[in-house]
Scaffold this motif. Structure first.
Motif, mmCIF file in Angstrom:
data_model
loop_
_atom_site.group_PDB
_atom_site.id
_atom_site.type_symbol
_atom_site.label_atom_id
_atom_site.label_comp_id
_atom_site.label_asym_id
_atom_site.label_seq_id
_atom_site.Cartn_x
_atom_site.Cartn_y
_atom_site.Cartn_z
ATOM 1 N N PHE A 90 -37.370 -10.360 23.236
ATOM 2 C CA PHE A 90 -37.508 -10.979 24.552
ATOM 3 C C PHE A 90 -38.335 -12.237 24.443
ATOM 4 C CE2 PHE A 90 -40.985 -7.927 24.312
ATOM 5 C CZ PHE A 90 -42.067 -8.640 24.766
ATOM 6 N N LEU A 91 -38.268 -13.050 25.476
ATOM 7 C CA LEU A 91 -38.928 -14.355 25.450
ATOM 8 C C LEU A 91 -40.003 -14.438 26.501
ATOM 9 C CD1 LEU A 91 -35.793 -16.667 25.120
ATOM 10 C CD2 LEU A 91 -37.373 -16.033 23.313
ATOM 11 N N LEU A 92 -41.100 -15.074 26.158
ATOM 12 C CA LEU A 92 -42.157 -15.375 27.107
ATOM 13 C C LEU A 92 -42.069 -16.850 27.434
ATOM 14 C CD1 LEU A 92 -45.132 -13.525 25.408
ATOM 15 C CD2 LEU A 92 -43.620 -12.673 27.186
ATOM 16 N N TYR A 93 -41.863 -17.181 28.710
ATOM 17 C CA TYR A 93 -41.747 -18.566 29.117
ATOM 18 C C TYR A 93 -43.125 -19.078 29.529
ATOM 19 C CZ TYR A 93 -36.721 -17.902 29.098
ATOM 20 O OH TYR A 93 -35.437 -17.641 28.710
ATOM 21 N N VAL A 94 -43.604 -20.101 28.833
ATOM 22 C CA VAL A 94 -44.952 -20.608 29.075
ATOM 23 C C VAL A 94 -44.859 -22.024 29.617
ATOM 24 C CG1 VAL A 94 -47.186 -21.110 28.056
ATOM 25 C CG2 VAL A 94 -45.814 -19.202 27.180
ATOM 26 N N ASN A 95 -45.182 -22.195 30.891
ATOM 27 C CA ASN A 95 -45.215 -23.511 31.508
ATOM 28 C C ASN A 95 -46.644 -24.022 31.412
ATOM 29 O OD1 ASN A 95 -45.406 -25.691 33.316
ATOM 30 N ND2 ASN A 95 -43.698 -24.897 34.530
ATOM 31 N N THR A 96 -46.925 -24.882 30.411
ATOM 32 C CA THR A 96 -48.301 -25.297 30.171
ATOM 33 C C THR A 96 -48.855 -26.132 31.304
ATOM 34 O OG1 THR A 96 -47.446 -27.166 28.890
ATOM 35 C CG2 THR A 96 -48.078 -25.202 27.661
ATOM 36 N N ASP A 127 -48.014 -6.457 17.453
ATOM 37 C CA ASP A 127 -46.978 -7.491 17.475
ATOM 38 C C ASP A 127 -47.669 -8.853 17.371
ATOM 39 O OD1 ASP A 127 -45.034 -9.386 18.138
ATOM 40 O OD2 ASP A 127 -43.997 -8.033 19.508
ATOM 41 N N ALA A 128 -47.678 -9.422 16.166
ATOM 42 C CA ALA A 128 -48.441 -10.640 15.923
ATOM 43 C C ALA A 128 -47.944 -11.821 16.749
ATOM 44 C CB ALA A 128 -48.395 -10.990 14.436
ATOM 45 N N GLY A 163 -49.121 -15.382 21.486
ATOM 46 C CA GLY A 163 -48.816 -15.984 22.775
ATOM 47 C C GLY A 163 -49.801 -15.589 23.858
ATOM 48 N N ILE A 164 -50.190 -14.307 23.873
ATOM 49 C CA ILE A 164 -51.139 -13.829 24.875
ATOM 50 C C ILE A 164 -52.514 -14.464 24.658
ATOM 51 C CG2 ILE A 164 -52.396 -11.794 25.696
ATOM 52 C CD1 ILE A 164 -49.885 -10.146 25.124
ATOM 53 N N ASP A 187 -53.280 -17.317 23.141
ATOM 54 C CA ASP A 187 -53.222 -18.741 23.502
ATOM 55 C C ASP A 187 -53.282 -18.928 25.011
ATOM 56 O OD1 ASP A 187 -53.077 -19.442 20.871
ATOM 57 O OD2 ASP A 187 -50.923 -19.880 20.868
ATOM 58 N N TRP A 188 -52.519 -18.119 25.718
ATOM 59 C CA TRP A 188 -52.449 -18.211 27.180
ATOM 60 C C TRP A 188 -53.808 -17.917 27.813
ATOM 61 C CZ3 TRP A 188 -48.932 -19.681 30.822
ATOM 62 C CH2 TRP A 188 -49.112 -19.221 32.139
ATOM 63 N N LEU A 189 -54.425 -16.822 27.405
ATOM 64 C CA LEU A 189 -55.698 -16.423 28.003
ATOM 65 C C LEU A 189 -56.836 -17.369 27.621
ATOM 66 C CD1 LEU A 189 -55.487 -12.535 27.607
ATOM 67 C CD2 LEU A 189 -55.111 -13.881 29.676
ATOM 68 N N GLU A 190 -56.840 -17.847 26.382
ATOM 69 C CA GLU A 190 -57.887 -18.793 25.984
ATOM 70 C C GLU A 190 -57.742 -20.108 26.737
ATOM 71 O OE1 GLU A 190 -57.720 -19.081 21.734
ATOM 72 O OE2 GLU A 190 -59.112 -17.379 21.466
ATOM 73 N N HIS A 191 -56.499 -20.506 27.034
ATOM 74 C CA HIS A 191 -56.293 -21.722 27.823
ATOM 75 C C HIS A 191 -56.836 -21.549 29.239
ATOM 76 C CE1 HIS A 191 -54.310 -25.664 28.154
ATOM 77 N NE2 HIS A 191 -54.157 -25.354 29.419
#
Length: 251
Positions: free
Chosen positions: A9-15, A36-37, A42-43, A45-49
């Motif tokens: 599956f894909l996680l869509y990340v709108n920066t 799951d590396a 992705g998680i 990166d998202w949370l640190e942002h």
């Protein structure tokens, strides 16, 4: 928009959207336990942002080891982990240790009995894969607020006013800039007014476990906070208690 694939599956990340969202989050220290590396990257990166501090463990045993030496507001825990301990087992351990951390379970299992089992083991919330990272953000925000017992968004002490959502500090009405770690230290001290907080506690609660941090780093941050907040004619409220730590209190 970027795509991050993970196990079908894909996680869509709108920066661009994330930059807008990051203004409205409560900063938290988070432990992610997921084997799951790609998904974990992705998680993180998202949370640190969004200005959170995130540690990552690939299995329950490593997660348990991190919990022995660090304090977390939230633990995001995959149910299906490799090794002797499952996510359910680690969740049960967390509750047996009476840790205050909130627990969010992640799993591909979507049956009602699985969800009920997770909640019975002590989880505070449950998300099934695949999921949208925006929903994860919303759940992280809700859980971290709940873990801090309906957290106050604006903290005040004497002439200090710290807005945790806008990430601003006003001293006697004047806007003062703090760097991220300095802001987190001051927030921690202001949430525990007149209580002496050790450097060790600040490090465990604010910095990631992988960071090479010492009491000297804390001392440097405190020195700069004092430098930018000390105003002529106003009382100094950030105190050093020799050999013990720091506190917010009137001299």
């Amino acid at each position: 928009m970027s795509l991050k694939p993970s196990r079908g599956f894909l996680l869509y990340v709108n920066t661009r959207e994330q930059k807008v969202r990051s203004v409205n989050v409560v900063m938290a220290k988070i432990l992610l336990v997921d084997d799951d590396a790609i998904l974990a990257e992705g998680i993180v990166d998202w949370l640190e942002h969004e200005s959170h501090t995130v540690d990552h463990a690939l299995n329950a045993e490593d997660g348990q080891a991190l919990l022995e030496f660090n304090c977390y507001d939230l633990i995001i825990l995959d149910v299906g982990l490799p090794g002797r301990m499952s996510g359910f087992d680690l969740c049960r351990h967390i509750r047996a240790q009476a840790l205050d951390s909130m627990v969010l379970l992640l799993t591909g299992r979507q049956t009602v009995p699985d969800k009920v089992a997770g909640l019975e083991y002590g989880a505070d919330d449950y998300m099934t894969k695949p999921f949208d990272l925006r929903e994860l953000s919303a759940r992280v925000l809700a859980l971290t607020r709940r873990s801090r017992q309906k957290i106050e968004e604006i903290l005040t002490y004497q002439h200090f006013a710290l807005d945790t959502r806008a990430h601003t500090l006003k001293v006697a009405g004047n806007l003062v800039h703090l760097y991220r770690k300095e802001f987190s230290i001051l927030e921690y001290l202001m949430r525990h007014p007149e209580e002496v907080i050790s450097s060790e506690t600040l490090i465990k609660s604010i910095w990631p476990a992988s960071a090479a941090v010492s009491a000297e780093n804390v001392r440097t941050c405190i020195a700069r906070i004092r430098r930018v907040t000390d105003l002529s004619g106003m009382p100094r409220i950030i105190q050093t208690v020799p050999g013990i730590g720091y506190r917010i209190a009137l001299e």
